[in-house]
Write a protein that holds these residues in place. Structure first.
Motif: not given
Length: 121
Positions: A72-85
């Motif tokens: 679980n990330f603090e920010a949605p942008e962090s989670a989205q970037k992790a999924v993409e990469e």
């Protein structure tokens, strides 16, 4: 529609294919599977920590001994970037990659990272 069954109110609608359904675009909780056997908390933080602040995480094992985790990330942008990469990343050690044919990708070593869904989904 809105009929009472037991103590729950139900709503009926036309069937929609999975591709047609609305999916959440803002999320912070990720699910990852096909993790290596030696995967631990330290490696989890190393792999996912570069994308943002991790608020919580856990590594679990199914009955067949396969490891998976929730992050679980603090920010949605962090989670989205992790999924993409990270989604689709080959998790085989370099020696195994060299041994095996380049064209042949073993599905057990391809990391899956995606939005964690609730049981209701």
């Amino acid at each position: 529609n809105n009929m009472q069954i037991g103590d729950k109110q139900v709503e009926v609608g036309a069937f929609k294919k999975r591709a047609e359904r609305e999916t959440a675009t803002v999320f912070t909780n990720l699910y990852a599977k096909n993790l290596p056997d030696d995967f631990d908390d330290e490696k989890l933080k190393e792999m996912f920590g570069g994308y943002g602040t991790i608020t919580s995480s856990c590594i679990l094992e199914d009955k067949a001994g396969r490891k998976f985790c929730f992050v679980n990330f603090e920010a949605p942008e962090s989670a989205q970037k992790a999924v993409e990469e990270l989604n689709g990343k080959d998790m085989r050690p370099e020696e195994k990659k060299a041994e095996e044919n380049e064209d042949e990708k073993n599905e057990d070593y391809v990391l899956y990272v995606g939005r964690a869904q609730s049981k209701a989904e």
